[in-house]
Design a protein around this motif. Structure first.
Motif, mmCIF file in Angstrom:
data_model
loop_
_atom_site.group_PDB
_atom_site.id
_atom_site.type_symbol
_atom_site.label_atom_id
_atom_site.label_comp_id
_atom_site.label_asym_id
_atom_site.label_seq_id
_atom_site.Cartn_x
_atom_site.Cartn_y
_atom_site.Cartn_z
ATOM 1 N N UNK A 98 0.838 -1.199 0.000
ATOM 2 C CA UNK A 98 0.000 0.000 0.000
ATOM 3 C C UNK A 98 0.873 1.249 0.000
ATOM 4 N N UNK A 99 2.128 1.108 0.449
ATOM 5 C CA UNK A 99 2.993 2.280 0.539
ATOM 6 C C UNK A 99 2.906 2.956 1.893
ATOM 7 N N UNK A 100 2.480 2.198 2.898
ATOM 8 C CA UNK A 100 2.424 2.754 4.251
ATOM 9 C C UNK A 100 3.829 2.779 4.854
ATOM 10 N N UNK A 101 3.936 3.432 5.985
ATOM 11 C CA UNK A 101 5.180 3.456 6.751
ATOM 12 C C UNK A 101 4.940 2.639 8.024
#
Lengths: 350, 502
Positions: free
Chosen positions: B382-385
């Motif tokens: 998702x491209x989360x951190x």
């Protein structure tokens, strides 16, 4: 029947139920291994003093980590096993002149572990790179001792282990004056204040081939270790490369603007803590930025700061101050460089 | 097969472990004496039991009725007698119990019901679409890939909007699981018929059957059917390529906007087992009462088995040779997203695609301290951190977690998988999500209480007032107020549900 009540939560594992092979212990082992070439270069050029300091530093680090964790009521075993504190000890030792008195490495490590790391909440919570915190503490408190590096490859290298030990454990801080001198970075800086032009310094023995006699070899050894870390995937390219770019670009601009006042690209990359910083200090995951773009900003900023402090500051090497300054910015950098999320058009920077 | 595939961000290449069961034909197991039918095996409201204790039921008979739009019927998988209605252990992450219908199975009377209706898709396509929708709903079909979303709702939403692409998801990206691969191989004709039917049903412009690139047998079986109703596309085996959002990206290059559903960009994704179940419901009127379950891992007779819904897990495992419960544990689902089964009596449900027996590893304690190494960042699809979300979740910083888009997390487990400190990141994220949801629900309840109080107050003041006209106008005003507040409450609850659905 194998019913297990939901009493002991630690028994129940939430998904995922499998995990990758890497663990922190493995990572730290790789880092320690990668430091070996650099340490060997130290021993060849400066003699075995560093080994004694490494011993003192490691013992101090493990002992104080143990104490600090016990005092907080945490089981120290997993933390001592993972080796992160040994990496910290190694990094501080590499910044200490090899024939400084024994209590220098003791104090440096003690400050790094207790104040740099545990005062902020322990592993993973320190805002600043603890090794740099320890080094800065030493540099501010004992500038004279911290500035006295033996001349590489001269009598220091031929000194035996026992001789080194007696020097480290017995000699008064003043006693080493005769056998040591400034580093190449120091030399350039002091000579510049004496109005000597860079072109006049070319012949100075201390400047070595490129990055200062001895230092260029040490830096190449760190480059070898760093390259290996890159290959093993322990370190990713963004931080080291952006740091070297920042440092290199700043140095090039300085050199182009006035070659008589400023030394160039290769000198800055290969002297002092240049490559040690690029692969082992900037890359400290805890205190650096973690977003992909943030890493680039962090590394580049640290590189530029290092150059500025080296050239215009009052301390010989700027790495420690540069890194600590960037550490302070890391949370902000992370926040401003959030990557684009799946299903969103623009990056979210709420 | 000329479609250009797109890469999705992140993901992992995992050891597939699929060869253990991939080449073994699906087999029947003998049925248990008792079935336990949870009344909630799906997303949405629980069904309401419509049988009484002691009542005899026939196979396929309705035993619990859906009472809401997003809910689903439950049918009896076998002839038997309702023994009790009670709370019983179910497959649940925290080992909770849930209301089940206990069914004592009678002697099995096999009668072939496959003759009930015309089986040809072409015949079915002459019917009105709503007839088919009705059959799907009556058959109690939910998404069989694991999500358990009622199929007729998805199809109905699909029918309201234009559908560009119908994606039939046969990508089993989780290691070990092969039930969909076997299904597509063994019942390729039904997959083709289902794809044809559903494409007509939702009026999709295109239809894709997606499989993983290492499913050679499956590809062969489907290609043999030579249907032009769909494109057969093999996608790279990168976990989680079978996740709805990621699969859409791989096949179309589109991304489902954050907080939206695939249908909002004209895409309907259905799991392949769901497609087959839909076809059978439409063609034969068969309710969903059995499914294929992969039994894999450290068990002596692994394979895919056909199990009646409601069969206790223990029974299935015994039929597959059993395992050593002292040293092993059992998961429902795959190793990346599965749930540990804490009670062996818990029944197989409509969404149980795998029973996985894994060794209980006794690892030396890890420090579990995040060193912010950032390994989790590049693997997040998702491209989360995750490392930042972890800090926010751990310190219960609700606003920070939501700012970091906690609710976009699909809980695929990639971050936990790579974490060198072995931090159960997904566990933290789930916990944070449910905390925030319960906060929302509390807030909605508080709003509700305030609403009732205000109504009470207006009633009091209205009765105090003697002027009739004034009373009327007051009632009008407060009525407006009340409906407005009610809407707010409903919105809040709807928001909370929407999040949970994800």
């Amino acid at each position: 029947m194998w019913i297990r009540a939901f009493v002991n939560e630690s028994l129940i594992k939430s998904s995922p139920h499998i995990s990758g092979a890497r663990d922190v212990r493995w990572i730290m082992q790789q880092v320690l291994l990668a430091l070996l070439p650099g340490i060997v270069a130290y021993v060849i050029l400066f003699g075995p003093g560093i080994l004694i300091h490494l011993g003192i530093a490691a013992a101090t680090a493990l002992g104080l980590e143990n104490l600090a964790l016990r005092w907080q009521g945490i089981d120290p075993q997993p933390f001592l096993r993972d080796g992160s504190v040994l990496v910290l000890a190694c990094l501080i030792t590499l910044a200490i002149p090899p024939y400084a008195p024994w209590w220098i490495s003791f104090l440096g490590v003690a400050f790094a572990v207790l104040i740099g790391k545990h005062a902020f909440g322990g592993l993973g919570h320190n805002l600043f790179n603890p090794a740099m915190v320890g080094y800065i503490f030493l540099l501010l408190c004992f500038p004279r001792i911290m500035g006295q590096w033996p001349s590489a490859g001269l009598d220091a290298a031929s000194r035996g282990l026992i001789d080194s030990a007696s020097l480290i454990f017995t000699s008064a801080p003043d006693g080493i004056d005769g056998r040591s001198g400034a580093t190449a970075l120091d030399h350039v800086k002091t000579q510049a204040t004496l109005m000597r032009m860079q072109s006049e310094m070319h012949a100075d023995n201390i400047l070595g081939l490129v990055g200062g006699r001895g230092w260029e070899w040490i830096n190449l050894a760190f480059l070898a270790g760093g390259g290996w870390l890159l290959l093993r995937g322990v370190v990713r390219w963004r931080l080291p490369l952006s740091f070297l770019c920042g440092l290199g670009l700043a140095a090039s601009i300085g050199f182009i603007s006035d070659p008589e006042l400023h030394r160039g690209l290769w000198f800055h990359l290969l002297t002092g803590a240049g490559l040690l910083a690029a692969f082992f200090i900037v890359t400290d995951p805890v205190s650096s930025a973690t977003t992909p773009k943030g890493m680039l900003v962090f590394g580049f900023g640290a590189g530029v700061c290092t150059y500025l402090i080296r050239e215009f500051g009052s301390y010989p090497d700027g790495v420690a101050f540069a890194i600590v300054s960037m550490n302070a910015c890391a949370p902000l950098i992370d926040r401003l460089t959030q990557p684009r999320l799946y299903g969103t058009q623009t990056k979210e920077t709420k | 097969m000329n479609r250009t595939l797109h890469a999705f961000k992140g993901g992992l290449k995992l050891a597939s472990h699929k060869d253990q069961t991939r080449h073994i034909a699906t087999r029947d197991i003998c049925h248990p004496e008792t079935l336990y039918l949870p009344i909630k095996q799906h997303v949405g409201m629980a069904a309401v039991p419509c049988v009484e204790v002691g009542q005899a039921v026939r196979k396929g008979e309705l035993v619990a009725r859906s009472q809401a739009y997003v809910s689903m019927h439950v049918h009896a998988p076998a002839d038997g007698i309702v023994a009790s209605l009670r709370d019983f252990p179910v497959i649940h992450p925290s080992g909770l119990q849930a209301l089940c219908i206990e069914l004592s199975v009678s002697e099995r009377h096999d009668d072939d019901r496959l003759t009930a209706r015309g089986a040809n898709p072409a015949d079915l396509m002459r019917l009105e679409r709503h007839v088919i929708y009705d059959r799907i709903e009556q058959a109690g079909i939910v998404g069989l890939g694991g999500a358990g979303f009622p199929a007729h709702v998805k199809m109905h939403e699909g029918s309201l909007q234009h559908v560009d692409v119908l994606i039939i998801n046969g990508v089993e990206c989780e290691p070990y699981i092969t039930c969909d691969a076997r299904l597509m191989q063994e019942q390729a004709q039904d997959v083709v018929a289902g794809a044809t039917l559903i494409r007509w049903l939702v009026e999709a412009d295109a239809c894709i059957v997606a499989i993983e690139e290492d499913m050679d047998d499956t590809r062969g079986a489907l290609a043999q059917c030579k249907s032009d109703a769909f494109e057969l596309i093999a996608v790279p085996a990168i976990y989680p390529a079978g996740s709805e959002k990621q699969l859409i990206t791989v096949l179309t290059g589109l991304e489902v906007p954050s907080g939206s559903l695939p249908i909002d960009i004209g895409i309907v994704v259905l799991n392949v087992a769901t497609v087959v179940a839909i076809y059978r419901a439409a063609a034969y009127g068969l309710p969903l009462t059995e499914r294929i379950v992969t039994v894999a891992g450290d068990i002596s007779m692994p394979g895919n088995i056909k199990a009646l819904i409601g069969t206790p897990v223990q029974h299935v495992l015994d039929q597959c040779g059993g395992f050593d419960s002292a040293t092993h544990r059992v998961l429902s689902g795959g190793p990346m997203m599965g749930i540990e089964i804490l009670d062996p009596r818990a029944p197989i449900t409509k969404v149980t695609n795998c029973l996985l027996v894994l060794e209980r590893k006794l690892q030396p304690p890890a420090s579990k301290a995040c060193i912010r190494c950032g390994d989790c960042v590049p693997v997040c699809p998702i491209g989360l951190q995750p490392q930042q979300l972890f800090e926010a979740s751990r310190s219960a910083d609700v606003d920070e977690a939501q700012d970091l888009n906690l609710f976009d997390c699909i809980e695929c487990g990639c971050c936990s998988y790579v974490c060198p400190s072995e931090i159960p990141l997904v566990h933290y994220f789930r916990y944070a999500k449910s905390s925030i949801e319960s906060l929302d629900i509390d807030r909605a309840a508080a709003d509700d209480a305030r609403l009732r109080f205000e109504r009470h107050k207006t009633r009091l003041s209205a009765s105090e007032s003697s002027d009739v006209d004034e009373q009327v106008s007051l009632a009008d005003v407060s009525g407006l107020r009340v409906s407005e507040l009610q809407n707010q409450v409903h919105d809040a609850i709807a928001r909370a549900r929407q999040r949970r659905k994800k």
